[in-house]
Design an enzyme around this catalytic site. Structure first.
Site, PDB file in Angstrom:
ATOM      1  N   ARG A   1      -6.220 -18.986   8.362  1.00 20.64           N
ATOM      2  CA  ARG A   1      -7.514 -18.301   8.520  1.00 20.64           C
ATOM      3  C   ARG A   1      -8.153 -18.587   9.876  1.00 20.64           C
ATOM      4  O   ARG A   1      -8.122 -19.701  10.373  1.00 20.64           O
ATOM      5  CB  ARG A   1      -8.468 -18.761   7.413  1.00 20.64           C
ATOM      6  CG  ARG A   1      -9.903 -18.264   7.615  1.00 20.64           C
ATOM      7  CD  ARG A   1     -10.681 -18.210   6.360  1.00 20.64           C
ATOM      8  NE  ARG A   1     -11.024 -19.519   5.831  1.00 20.64           N
ATOM      9  CZ  ARG A   1     -11.691 -19.679   4.675  1.00 20.64           C
ATOM     10  NH1 ARG A   1     -12.058 -18.630   3.982  1.00 20.64           N
ATOM     11  NH2 ARG A   1     -11.968 -20.889   4.256  1.00 20.64           N
TER      12      ARG A   1
ATOM     13  N   ARG B   1     -11.996 -23.059  11.171  1.00 22.33           N
ATOM     14  CA  ARG B   1     -12.992 -23.963  10.585  1.00 22.33           C
ATOM     15  C   ARG B   1     -12.442 -25.380  10.527  1.00 22.33           C
ATOM     16  O   ARG B   1     -11.270 -25.565  10.219  1.00 22.33           O
ATOM     17  CB  ARG B   1     -13.345 -23.500   9.169  1.00 22.33           C
ATOM     18  CG  ARG B   1     -14.443 -22.459   9.128  1.00 22.33           C
ATOM     19  CD  ARG B   1     -14.573 -21.812   7.781  1.00 22.33           C
ATOM     20  NE  ARG B   1     -14.601 -22.746   6.662  1.00 22.33           N
ATOM     21  CZ  ARG B   1     -14.817 -22.381   5.398  1.00 22.33           C
ATOM     22  NH1 ARG B   1     -15.046 -21.119   5.103  1.00 22.33           N
ATOM     23  NH2 ARG B   1     -14.813 -23.265   4.432  1.00 22.33           N
TER      24      ARG B   1
END
Ligand code: ADP
Ligand code: ZN
Length: 215
Positions: A128, A161
């Site tokens: 991601r 992240r």
């Protein structure tokens, strides 16, 4: 239409991606994870506190999380419907939410649960990437931006992240299994729970859910 909505599901099930599509229905998207990440970026006291928990994959303490959700739900724009994404995650939070929705006279209409198997979750989260500016989600294999490292929507830079690593993900999945998953039973008993297949392509899932919310 059902307009007071809780989105549930393990990390990586696609809650955020779905939520960003559902705002086209005029629902306010309330993501506790996004609120914490914004506070971290802004360097507020809340951000400094939350960051210690988030980077390890741990949950931010209930009283802190409940406080920010209560304040957000009391704002005027929520009167027309809201989409809670990432809250509640513990039984204490679910019970507090019951109280809050009574106070604002907007009971929860439905809980949408996205199922997804663990292997797929790990694949999604490890690849991601997220836009630093608008939060749009990407994936290094399955949802590539047109230009490497650049958001299609706003031109912002993409980043990974700091809790999307193997170690923190393991902790997040454990919190999900032990603290959040039992909430499915809590909402099942209330007759609010509806399960959807989070492994579906996001466009297909979106159409299914819109149809359901209108039914
Ligand atoms: P994901 O669903 O991919 O795990 P989120 O963006 O929803 O990610 O949340 C990121 C992190 O923010 C969580 O791992 C946790 O540390 C914190 N957080 C978000 N929502 C809550 C909540 N309701 N209670 C406690 N901590 C939360
Ligand atoms: Zn962007």
């Amino acid at each position: 239409m059902k307009r007071s909505i809780i989105l549930m599901g393990p990390p990586g099930a696609g809650k955020g991606t779905l939520a960003k599509k559902l705002i086209s229905l005029g629902l306010v998207h309330i993501s506790t994870g996004d609120m914490f990440r914004e506070a971290i970026k802004a360097g507020t006291a809340l951000g400094q506190l939350a960051e210690q928990f988030i980077k390890r994959g741990d949950l931010v303490p209930d009283e802190v999380t409940i406080g920010i959700v209560k304040e957000r739900l009391s704002q005027e724009d929520c009167a027309n419907g809201f989409l809670l994404d990432g809250f509640p995650r513990t039984l204490v939070q679910a019970e507090a939410l019951d109280e809050i929705t009574k106070e604002i006279v907007r009971p929860i209409d439905v809980v949408l649960n996205l199922d997804c198997d663990e292997k797929e979750l790990v694949r999604r989260i490890s690849g991601r990437r997220v836009c630093k500016v608008c939060g749009a989600p990407y994936h290094i294999d399955t949802l590539k931006p047109k230009v490497d490292g650049v958001c299609d929507l706003c031109g912002g830079p993409l980043y990974q992240r700091n809790d999307d690593n193997e170690e923190a993900l393991k902790v997040r999945l454990e919190h999900y299994t032990h603290q959040t998953k039992p909430l499915l039973e809590f909402y099942q008993v209330k007759g609010l729970l509806h399960n959807f297949n989070g492994s579906l392509r996001s466009e297909v899932l979106f159409d299914e859910i819109v149809e359901f919310l209108k039914s």
